[in-house]
Write a protein that holds these residues in place. Sequence first.
Motif, short mmCIF file in Angstrom:
data_model
loop_
_atom_site.label_atom_id
_atom_site.label_comp_id
_atom_site.label_asym_id
_atom_site.label_seq_id
_atom_site.Cartn_x
_atom_site.Cartn_y
_atom_site.Cartn_z
N THR A 72 9.07 -13.55 2.46
CA THR A 72 8.98 -12.32 3.00
C THR A 72 10.21 -11.78 2.87
OG1 THR A 72 7.43 -13.11 4.45
CG2 THR A 72 8.69 -11.26 5.36
N THR A 111 12.84 -8.04 3.75
CA THR A 111 12.93 -6.84 4.41
C THR A 111 14.06 -5.83 3.91
OG1 THR A 111 14.31 -7.55 6.11
CG2 THR A 111 11.83 -7.58 6.67
N CYS A 128 8.92 -3.94 4.31
CA CYS A 128 8.71 -5.34 4.53
C CYS A 128 7.68 -5.62 3.30
CB CYS A 128 7.91 -5.86 5.51
SG CYS A 128 7.58 -7.14 5.97
N GLN A 173 5.65 -8.83 1.91
CA GLN A 173 5.25 -9.86 2.13
C GLN A 173 3.68 -10.03 1.89
OE1 GLN A 173 3.89 -10.28 6.43
NE2 GLN A 173 4.62 -12.12 6.63
N PRO A 174 3.20 -11.45 1.20
CA PRO A 174 4.31 -12.13 0.60
C PRO A 174 4.55 -11.52 -0.79
CG PRO A 174 1.96 -12.70 0.18
CD PRO A 174 1.95 -11.52 0.67
#
Length: 252
Positions: A43, A45, A85, A87-88
């Motif tokens: 993940t 950011t 973000c 993810q994944p």
Amino acid sequence: TKMKVSVSVSLLLLCFVCRVKAVTIESCPLATGNLLRTEVEKTLTLTCITDEGIDPSNQNELQWFRNGARVNLAEENRWSRSSLCVQPVTKEDNGVVFICQLKGDASVNSSIEFDVQYPPDLNDTKEVFVEETSDVVLSCDVRANPPVTVAWKKDGEVLDLTSGSYKTTNNGITAQLSITKAKRDVHQGTYICEVNSSVYGIMGRTFNVTVEDKVLRFPVGPTIAGVVVVLCTIVFALISRRNKIIKCIKPN
Ligand SMILES: *[C@@H]1O[C@H](CO)[C@@H](O)[C@H](O)[C@H]1NC(C)=O
Ligand SMILES: *[C@@H]1O[C@H](CO)[C@@H](O)[C@H](O)[C@H]1NC(C)=O
Ligand SMILES: *[C@@H]1O[C@H](CO)[C@@H](O)[C@H](O)[C@H]1NC(C)=O
Ligand SMILES: *[C@@H]1O[C@H](CO)[C@@H](O)[C@H](O)[C@H]1NC(C)=O
């Protein structure tokens, strides 16, 4: 003293006026320069922050682009500071570039590029059957980051490619070993495409190749043709005798 103060004040003013507008991207994990190294399934950011030099009232709306395509942002995630973000992380994110810019001035921008590391998807065994004198191709998906080297082995030993009955290709995506005119005593055995990754070590796909006797198949095509010919002959024979048969049934 007066002079000093005045100089300081003008320097301060100057500083304020010509302060360079800027946006910066902070990432977790940290990037090296503007390259963010990561792995699949992780993940990430990214946070874009406007410099204080940008008028906070209305000029600080931010935009994000992923490989040139604008990212939709929630209203509250646009002003002065904007976070994304991921993810994944997937293989497809490798090489992707994210750019953050001021909506009102695209020249105020900052970018970050993903370097997504992943091993080749190779860790299995395949059973392969080939008839004597037929050809067969063994394939391995060798896509990986960083790229891997490939070595073909048979029964644990590096294949001698000069013998002529083997041919290999590798375009960085698929590595193939072609066997032409398979012979049991030469080609039967356990093959492996062994890949060597500087990050993930040795991996590979195993092929258990069995060379089978050539099957003398019943030739379907010619058989059908033969049956048709026979049937036609019978039909024609019947037609030509039809007159006689009719005559027999209905004598004049
Ligand atoms: C980012 O800014 C530079 C100059 O600061 C400019 O040359 C470049 O075109 C900008 N990039 C985008 C995508 O607008
Ligand atoms: C390969 O597969 C075996 C069993 O399926 C597993 O135990 C092993 O961890 C795998 N290795 C890699 C590198 O994925
Ligand atoms: C794998 O590659 C490394 C260098 O990247 C080398 O030192 C090592 O011997 C190789 N291993 C095999 C089994 O080929
Ligand atoms: C490979 O195939 C042979 C014959 O089909 C079989 O006897 C052998 O156990 C197989 N080996 C593996 C590793 O699957």
